[in-house]
Design an enzyme around this catalytic site. Structure first.
Site, mmCIF file in Angstrom:
data_model
loop_
_atom_site.group_PDB
_atom_site.id
_atom_site.type_symbol
_atom_site.label_atom_id
_atom_site.label_comp_id
_atom_site.label_asym_id
_atom_site.label_seq_id
_atom_site.Cartn_x
_atom_site.Cartn_y
_atom_site.Cartn_z
ATOM 1 N N TYR A 9 -42.499 -67.419 12.352
ATOM 2 C CA TYR A 9 -43.815 -67.851 12.832
ATOM 3 C C TYR A 9 -44.841 -67.580 11.733
ATOM 4 O O TYR A 9 -45.120 -66.436 11.414
ATOM 5 C CB TYR A 9 -44.158 -67.049 14.091
ATOM 6 C CG TYR A 9 -45.365 -67.518 14.875
ATOM 7 C CD1 TYR A 9 -46.600 -67.721 14.280
ATOM 8 C CD2 TYR A 9 -45.281 -67.714 16.250
ATOM 9 C CE1 TYR A 9 -47.701 -68.133 15.009
ATOM 10 C CE2 TYR A 9 -46.373 -68.114 16.999
ATOM 11 C CZ TYR A 9 -47.577 -68.327 16.378
ATOM 12 O OH TYR A 9 -48.668 -68.711 17.099
ATOM 13 N N GLU A 29 -43.804 -70.534 24.787
ATOM 14 C CA GLU A 29 -44.109 -69.176 24.346
ATOM 15 C C GLU A 29 -44.933 -68.509 25.448
ATOM 16 O O GLU A 29 -46.055 -68.927 25.733
ATOM 17 C CB GLU A 29 -44.901 -69.224 23.036
ATOM 18 C CG GLU A 29 -45.130 -67.899 22.391
ATOM 19 C CD GLU A 29 -45.922 -68.031 21.093
ATOM 20 O OE1 GLU A 29 -45.977 -67.051 20.352
ATOM 21 O OE2 GLU A 29 -46.505 -69.116 20.841
ATOM 22 N N ASP A 39 -55.061 -61.117 19.581
ATOM 23 C CA ASP A 39 -55.576 -62.255 20.328
ATOM 24 C C ASP A 39 -57.097 -62.319 20.331
ATOM 25 O O ASP A 39 -57.780 -61.302 20.433
ATOM 26 C CB ASP A 39 -55.081 -62.191 21.775
ATOM 27 C CG ASP A 39 -53.595 -62.431 21.876
ATOM 28 O OD1 ASP A 39 -53.166 -63.534 21.490
ATOM 29 O OD2 ASP A 39 -52.865 -61.526 22.315
#
Length: 269
Positions: free
Chosen positions: A174, A49, A60
């Site tokens: 995911y 990834e 993030d």
């Protein structure tokens, strides 16, 4: 089968979860990033990834924010990220997924973005902040150029949305194991198994789990519930700690991969 399907099929045949490793493209610089990718790929990664560096990576935590900053400061841009994929394809056929933000797709247009990604050797695109309800143009472009799509399910996602998310997904789903941003965590949520099982009621595609996984015990726990285990910050920290020494980065990454996978951590019990 495409590369993504082959990776998960091989893991199933070996009665284990697939290992998905996250690295930020261009971190700490182009040559260092190629070396880092080689190190993790040669250490047992099933899917790579690649985070596309962005100035406002809202999903993030600090580790991956700083990785993006290092990459941008070293000159990484959209073309250099594609060049990195091309370089990786010279020594690996492991599937590559772009982990990106929609601003970067929108700036080029979905059609051009998907076409360029496919030509470089990208297998799938995960667009963090693009909900499937608003992704018609992106989905059409990816389908046209045979680039698989990856969408996220969060712990807060209502079951009423799962079917729509799974319909839009063509690579793998995911599942984000906790609320908040990326980053290493001391423990894993106890709801992972139940939530993954719920997602699987809506799709036959693989379901991977990420965010917060940082040691072999975490990997072992998640592997029992999911088809794939995603580790990011724990790997990226190896670069942060050795950013000026390429040989040390590779050695640290190989050691970290060994620790994460020790004791056949991916094996299904």
């Amino acid at each position: 089968m495409n590369r993504i399907e082959k990776a998960f099929a091989r893991a199933r045949e070996e009665n284990r979860a697939a290992f998905v490793a996250y690295l930020c493209a261009g971190d700490p610089d182009f040559a260092g990033s190629v070396a880092a990718c080689r190190a993790v790929l040669e250490s047992g990664v099933d899917v790579l990834e690649l985070g596309v560096p962005f100035s406002d990576p809202l999903a993030d935590g600090l580790t991956n924010q700083l990785a993006a900053q290092r990459a941008l400061e070293s000159g990484s841009d959209s073309q250099r990220v594609l060049d990195l994929v091309t370089a990786i394809r010279e020594f690996s056929e492991v599937p590559i997924i772009f982990y990106t933000y929609y601003n970067l797709v929108f700036a080029q247009g979905s059609e051009r973005y998907a076409a360029r990604a496919k030509a470089a050797g990208v297998d799938g695109i995960l667009t963090l902040d693009l909900p499937p309800e608003e992704a018609a143009e992106h989905l059409a472009a990816c389908a046209k150029h045979d680039v698989k799509t990856v969408f996220i399910v969060a712990p807060t996602t209502p079951e009423s949305r799962l079917e729509r998310i799974c319909e839009a997904t063509t690579g793998f789903v995911y599942y984000v194991s906790r609320e908040g941003v990326t980053g290493e965590q001391a423990s894993m949520s106890e709801s992972i198994q139940a939530n993954v099982a719920q997602i699987k009621q809506h799709t036959d595609l693989p379901v991977v789990v990420g965010f917060g996984i940082s040691n072999a015990d975490h990997v072992r726990t998640v592997a029992q519930a999911a088809d794939g285990v995603v580790v990011g910050s724990a790997i990226v920290n190896c670069i942060a700690e050795n950013a000026t020494d390429r040989a040390a980065i590779s050695a640290s990454l190989r050691a970290k991969m060994g620790m994460l996978l020790e004791g056949d951590a991916l094996s299904k019990q």
